[in-house]
Scaffold this active site. Structure first.
Site, short mmCIF file in Angstrom:
data_model
loop_
_atom_site.label_atom_id
_atom_site.label_comp_id
_atom_site.label_asym_id
_atom_site.label_seq_id
_atom_site.Cartn_x
_atom_site.Cartn_y
_atom_site.Cartn_z
N LYS A 138 0.84 -1.20 0.00
CA LYS A 138 0.00 0.00 0.00
C LYS A 138 0.87 1.25 0.00
O LYS A 138 1.92 1.29 0.65
CB LYS A 138 -0.92 -0.02 1.22
CG LYS A 138 -1.95 1.09 1.27
CD LYS A 138 -2.87 0.91 2.48
CE LYS A 138 -3.92 2.00 2.57
NZ LYS A 138 -4.82 1.83 3.73
N SER A 214 -9.35 1.93 2.68
CA SER A 214 -8.46 2.65 1.79
C SER A 214 -7.44 1.77 1.09
O SER A 214 -6.76 2.22 0.18
CB SER A 214 -7.73 3.74 2.58
OG SER A 214 -6.96 3.17 3.63
N SER A 238 -9.86 -0.43 6.78
CA SER A 238 -9.17 -0.31 5.49
C SER A 238 -8.38 -1.52 5.03
O SER A 238 -7.92 -1.55 3.90
CB SER A 238 -8.25 0.92 5.51
OG SER A 238 -9.02 2.09 5.64
#
Length: 600
Positions: A138, A214, A238
């Protein structure tokens, strides 16, 4: 604060422009057409027809690729090149858009791993636990050689001098950072992954639907088999939310069991980093390497007082005989829940019982020594006070600017505070309102509640779950309620509604992840639960007592093995072609710019 619906409408207007200029490394212009062109399986298959991998990559596992390397079927370079081919052919061409940048040193790393592999073969040795495992990381994890953009064009220069702790630990075990994965900008949005540095991430099962946020890029990329394992972060949802919408496995650990050092913060009192994978086994194998004390993260001192088992893989046992599983429905809003998702959940309960577990009726979290009302399932609030003095309080304050400024003070970017970024405008229009709200906070975490709230009787602080009065109460009531019901874990649907259409901003998303795990510090993980009639994934969430990941893992594995719901998205098949067709071979001297992923 604007009402949620108005906030959403403003976001739609902001991102509904035909073209939004973005400050991308390669000059890519962000298109905001939210309806994808129809793409057939045949069309997609033709995109990756110039080579066939020496070993299959679709639904590959760590053990499978390790065995192939030990048997001589492939070297590490072959595997990295194969994944690179899939990324270059599938990610942007289909509109999936899960990744921002490939590792510019991937070819050189592959050659180094090949030399190590050759020595291991010659000595009949064993491979390191994550040897040549291609990671999708990420874009809010610090990584050397690649920026940690946090989804924002303003941070494209944010190249760290050292890896985030979790990245370093996996690399030390042999893993390779293959690419940085796109994400919801600043990790704000739980429903969609969209940012000024890349655009929109789409769901691999239906490109007109969201991945959630996210960690949407990591989830979509892993689900589409563009990497073997991934790292995400979870403040409220997330890791678990995107994993659920994309049909993969994700783990949010107990707060303090794993380090967040080197992860761009949203709220350090709730932030957790962790692994995302296609199987429980692979995800646990990565998780095992991430637990423990880190001197760079004071909260991990809790890992010393709550030491983990020697190896979590010992709990990968089929069957659920004797396990007591509690049904948790306090988090579910039945008035807006989708019947198909709830039917999948009912089927999961039957599968759990058929696997040998004892399923216990509706377990609720009861009791409250701080106020006259118990928790009623709402998100982010706890009741304090008695009689006319009672009120629902926020379980945590807004720490974003405070925590982010602390990170930026020593980061690789030229920015040193959030306000300068806001004034420069280097962020996506969809986060305008959120940015404004979070940068107009008139208190610091050390001085919360502010005097005007203290005068009203507010007592919840701004610290971790163990030194925040209300979060400590919530944590204890969770444990007491599970003890009273005599259950080992709680289960509930990760989402009560399937993934929304991109651009269809609904208030009722059915997100059940933020309510319990983050404020209590308890661990939770998600496992595929099947598909709706439209082909969108459903997901089962399993929550355990703080620092009881072992039981959580046992239930997750037992359920997964009994059901095998994970199915690869058909739009991302194995690459096809002549066996002798050239690979998209990477030269060690390849220019980094050639590996930056661009839009079509």
């Amino acid at each position: 604060m604007l009402p949620t619906l108005l906030h959403r409408l403003l976001a739609v207007l902001a991102i509904g422009l035909l073209v939004i200029s973005s400050q991308l490394c390669d000059g890519f212009v962000l298109q905001s057409n939210y309806t994808t062109d129809a793409i057939s399986v045949g069309q997609v298959r033709s995109l990756c027809s110039n080579g066939r991998p020496k070993v299959p990559l679709v639904e590959a596992t760590i053990s499978g690729l390790h065995q192939a390397m030990l048997d001589g079927a492939a070297d590490c370079s072959d595997i990295l090149s194969a994944y690179t081919q899939r990324i270059m052919q599938f990610d942007k061409q289909t509109g999936l858009n899960s990744l921002r940048e490939l590792n510019p040193k991937i070819a050189a790393i592959g050659l180094q791993k090949d030399e190590q592999l050759s020595q291991i073969r010659e000595t009949n040795g064993s491979l390191p636990p994550m040897f040549c495992v291609p990671l999708l990381v990420k874009d809010n994890f610090d990584t050397v050689d690649m920026a940690a953009c946090n989804g924002a064009s303003s941070l494209l220069d944010n190249v760290a001098q050292q890896d985030a702790t979790q990245v370093r630990l996996l690399k030390a075990a042999g893993a390779v950072v293959l690419a940085k994965a796109n994400m919801a900008e600043w990790a704000f949005d739980p429903d969609i992954s969209i940012g000024s540095a890349f655009g929109v991430v789409r769901n691999p099962y239906d490109l007109d639907h969201v991945t959630a946020g996210s960690s949407g890029g990591t989830a979509a990329g892993i689900s589409a088999n563009l990497g073997l394992m991934g790292l995400g972060s979870d403040t409220g949802n997330s890791i678990r939310g995107p994993a659920g919408h994309c049909g993969i496995v994700g783990i949010r650990s107990s707060l303090g069991l794993t380090s967040t050092a080197g992860i761009l913060p949203l709220d350090i009192t709730s932030d957790v980093g962790g692994p995302m994978g296609r199987t429980v086994e692979d995800t646990v194998r990565a998780f095992q390497l991430l637990v423990g004390y880190d001197p760079s993260d004071n909260l991990t001192e809790l890992a010393l007082t709550n030491p983990p088992p020697q190896n979590y893989t010992d709990y990968l046992q089929p069957g659920l005989d004797g396990v007591r599983v509690g049904i948790m429905l306090q988090t579910v809003d039945f008035s807006t829940a989708d019947p198909a998702m709830m039917e999948l959940f009912q089927g999961a309960l039957s599968d759990i019982a058929n696997a040998g577990a004892i399923v216990v009726g509706n377990v609720t979290i009861t009791g409250n020594s701080l106020g006259s009302l118990p928790w009623d399932g709402r998100n982010g609030e706890w009741y304090t006070g008695f009689g006319l003095a009672g009120h629902w309080e926020d379980l945590q304050c807004d720490r974003f600017m405070y925590d982010m400024d602390k990170y930026l003070s020593n980061a690789g970017t030229h920015w040193r505070n959030v306000l300068d970024i806001v004034q420069d405008g280097g962020y996506h229009p969809s986060v305008n309102t959120t940015m404004y709200e979070r940068t107009t906070v008139d208190y610091s975490p050390l001085h919360y509640p502010p005097p005007y709230l203290e005068a009203l009787g507010y007592i919840c602080g701004c610290g971790q779950f163990y030194n925040n009065t209300c979060r400590a109460e919530f944590r204890q009531r969770l444990i007491d309620s599970m003890d009273a019901a005599n259950v080992d874990v709680l289960v509930y649907p990760t989402w009560s509604n399937p993934a929304e259409l991109v651009g269809q901003w609904e208030v009722d998303d059915g997100n059940n992840s933020p309510q319990i795990a983050p404020p209590t510090g308890a661990p939770a993980m998600v496992v595929p639960m099947g598909f709706t009639p439209e082909g969108l994934p459903g997901s089962l969430q399993i929550l355990a007592r703080p620092f009881d990941e072992a039981t959580m893992i046992r239930v997750a594995y037992g359920y997964e093995q009994a059901t095998q719901h994970r199915t690869a998205p058909v739009l991302f098949p194995e690459c096809q072609g002549q066996e002798t067709a050239p690979w998209m071979a990477l030269s060690p001297s390849v220019d980094a710019a050639a590996l930056t992923l661009s839009g079509r």
